[in-house]
Design an enzyme around this catalytic site. Structure first.
Site, PDB file in Angstrom:
ATOM      1  N   GLU A   1       0.985 -14.683 -15.285  1.00 15.30           N
ATOM      2  CA  GLU A   1      -0.219 -14.086 -15.876  1.00 15.30           C
ATOM      3  C   GLU A   1      -0.043 -12.580 -15.891  1.00 15.30           C
ATOM      4  OE1 GLU A   1      -4.147 -15.028 -14.436  1.00 15.30           O
ATOM      5  OE2 GLU A   1      -3.542 -17.077 -13.952  1.00 15.30           O
TER       6      GLU A   1
HETATM    7  C1  BG6 Z   1      -6.745 -14.642 -12.815  1.00 14.79           C
HETATM    8  C2  BG6 Z   1      -7.017 -16.102 -13.034  1.00 14.79           C
HETATM    9  O1  BG6 Z   1      -7.507 -14.267 -11.717  1.00 14.79           O
HETATM   10  O2  BG6 Z   1      -7.143 -13.719 -13.743  1.00 14.79           O
HETATM   11  C3  BG6 Z   1      -7.463 -16.470 -14.430  1.00 14.79           C
HETATM   12  O3  BG6 Z   1      -5.951 -16.914 -12.631  1.00 14.79           O
HETATM   13  C4  BG6 Z   1      -8.351 -15.363 -14.966  1.00 14.79           C
HETATM   14  O4  BG6 Z   1      -8.096 -17.716 -14.357  1.00 14.79           O
HETATM   15  C5  BG6 Z   1      -7.535 -14.086 -15.041  1.00 14.79           C
HETATM   16  O5  BG6 Z   1      -8.930 -15.659 -16.193  1.00 14.79           O
HETATM   17  C6  BG6 Z   1      -8.248 -12.907 -15.655  1.00 14.79           C
HETATM   18  O6  BG6 Z   1      -9.472 -12.700 -15.022  1.00 14.79           O
HETATM   19  P1  BG6 Z   1     -10.822 -12.633 -15.851  1.00 14.79           P
HETATM   20  O7  BG6 Z   1     -11.885 -12.563 -14.825  1.00 14.79           O
HETATM   21  O8  BG6 Z   1     -10.727 -11.426 -16.696  1.00 14.79           O
HETATM   22  O9  BG6 Z   1     -10.878 -13.895 -16.663  1.00 14.79           O
END
Ligand code: BG6
Length: 477
Positions: A375
């Site tokens: 991510e």
């Molecule tokens: C991470 C998670 O914390 O960040 C995701 O694994 C999440 O599920 C992503 O969507 C981004 O955070 P947010 O709060 O902007 O959706």
């Protein structure tokens, strides 16, 4: 020659509850994400007691991938993705979590999805638990406070490992298992461990107990998975956000060291198979008497992970308070302080590409395992102008991070498996429940109020990432 190795896993990442929708289709049960209302940057999401009429639950429909998966996978293939990270919604397989038999319609949905991905040569990368455990396990068992959850999770994992043993090779156990450690707020405890605070409870103790059971469950399924298919690669998944000291004052340095230890001891357990000494001392001082048996310790030792998957969005700055001279443990009121040297996103997240290189180095030095950035991305407002979405800010963000990744591989010798930007297609934000906090390279016509045609459109970043993948990361222009 390319900086990135042949077979580098360029991809995109999402999670079932944030994009599938179809919350009651195919026999799916209610997950914890289904009882969370929409919020925004100033208004936290509410966790309701069951589903309440008149409330807005954005995950119920999300972007309705459940009914659009063929069209969406086709777009992923056009972008050139080599892999696609998503999660299996536990409640599609075991709607309540404690049934004896799995739900065949749920299993079939993921068969169809994986077949569709494999048809285009896209490798599925699967998280077993991504903030979407069955709500029934919260109300009936108290979430991961309860040792019984280990059995339920192991059963769920065993069923999906067996079913998809020839379709999925890359797995991760618990998404961002560590993000419950620092932020003792309702949201992170609920999504990670299904814990709602009870009056009189020492919530920090409950968090450590729940985390322990999760890590035992994770270590068990690593062992089971390797028996089902020795080629499985099963990883941990951490929220990585390095803590920088606010100043050269040694107190701040010690504070940042402890902040790193307090956030990443999960990786010590999942990668090294044992608890770090400082934490055992802390448990002793707190007189926690946690339920950590000798048998559990054997399981942890035998079930270490094959690689570390992690999210990276931002770094943080921490500062010791005046009276901190001994413990340096993060307190509930601790928050990171601004970093005057760096810009922030529209949601106030620090933008720090070099922090990604630092994270890659830090994890390599400490665990010496292959790493997978599963991510990374920018949540931003996008506007549609004459049917087009120009998002140079997103391209800049991704390009700057990929450049640092390249340095980590080329100069620092980090073993990097792949890179899957978060929210490759617009989806519901986990933190705020918003649609307008967009990460996607594919736009979805839907707004925070839940209005829109769900029509998909390519953003400028789509074409840009297509060329990055086609050149194996050489062409970032
Ligand atoms: C991470 C998670 O914390 O960040 C995701 O694994 C999440 O599920 C992503 O969507 C981004 O955070 P947010 O709060 O902007 O959706």
């Amino acid at each position: 020659m390319s900086t990135f190795p042949k077979g580098f896993l360029w991809g995109g990442a999402v999670a079932a509850h944030q994009f599938e929708g179809g919350w009651q289709d195919g026999g799916k049960g209610i997950s914890i994400a289904d009882v969370m209302t929409a919020g925004d940057n100033n208004k936290p999401r509410q966790i309701t007691n069951g589903i309440k009429a008149g409330e807005n639950y954005p995950n119920h429909e999300a972007i309705d991938f459940y009914h659009h998966y063929k069209e969406d996978v086709k777009l992923f293939a056009e972008m050139g993705l080599k892999c696609f990270r998503t999660s299996i919604a536990w409640t599609r397989i075991f709607p309540n979590g404690d049934e004896d038999q799995p739900n065949e319609m749920g299993l079939q949905f993921y068969d169809n999805l994986f077949d569709e991905l494999l048809k285009y040569g896209i490798e599925p990368v699967i998280t077993l638990s991504h903030f979407e455990m069955p709500y029934h396990l919260v109300t009936e068992y108290g979430g991961w406070r309860n040792r019984k959850l280990i059995d339920f999770f192991v059963k769920f994992a065993t069923v999906v490992f067996k079913r998809y043993r020839n379709k999925v090779k890359y797995w991760m156990t618990f998404n961002e298992i560590n993000n419950q450690s620092g932020m003792m707020n309702d949201w992170s405890l609920f999504t990670n461990s299904g814990i709602l605070k009870q009056s009189g409870e020492d919530i920090r103790r409950s968090m450590y107990q729940a985390s322990h059971y999760e890590m035992v469950a994770s270590a068990l399924v690593v062992q089971i998975g390797h028996k089902i298919n020795p080629d499985f690669q099963i990883g941990a998944m951490l929220a990585m956000g390095p803590a920088y000291p606010a100043s050269p004052d040694p107190h701040d340095m010690m504070k940042s060291e402890r902040a790193m230890q307090a956030n990443y001891w999960y990786a010590d357990v999942q990668c090294k198979g044992k608890y770090p000494a400082w934490l055992l001392k802390y448990f002793e001082r707190q007189q926690y008497n946690l339920d950590i048996t000798l048998a559990d310790q054997d399981i942890l030792r035998a079930g270490t992970v094959d690689y570390i998957g992690f999210s990276y969005y931002a770094s943080h700055v921490v500062q010791a308070s005046k009276n901190e001279t001994v413990d340096f443990m993060a307190q509930d009121a601790d928050t990171s302080i601004p970093n005057p040297t760096l810009p922030t996103s529209d949601w106030g997240w620090i933008i720090d590409p070099i922090g990604l290189r630092y994270a890659l180095n830090w994890l390599t030095d400490r665990y010496d395992l292959p790493l997978f950035i599963v991510e990374n991305g920018l949540g931003a407002f996008d506007t549609v102008e004459a049917g087009q979405i120009h998002d140079p800010y997103r391209i800049t963000y991704l390009r700057d991070h990929i450049k640092q990744m390249a340095l980590a591989v080329k100069i620092d010798g980090v073993r990097l498996m792949g890179y899957t930007p978060w929210g490759i297609i617009d989806l519901v934000s986990a933190g705020t429940g918003q649609m307008d906090k967009r990460y996607g390279l594919i736009y979805v016509d839907k707004n925070d109020a839940g209005e829109g045609s769900l029509h998909r459109m390519k953003k400028d970043s789509f074409k840009w990432f297509q060329q990055v993948i086609a050149s194996n990361g050489d062409n970032l222009a």
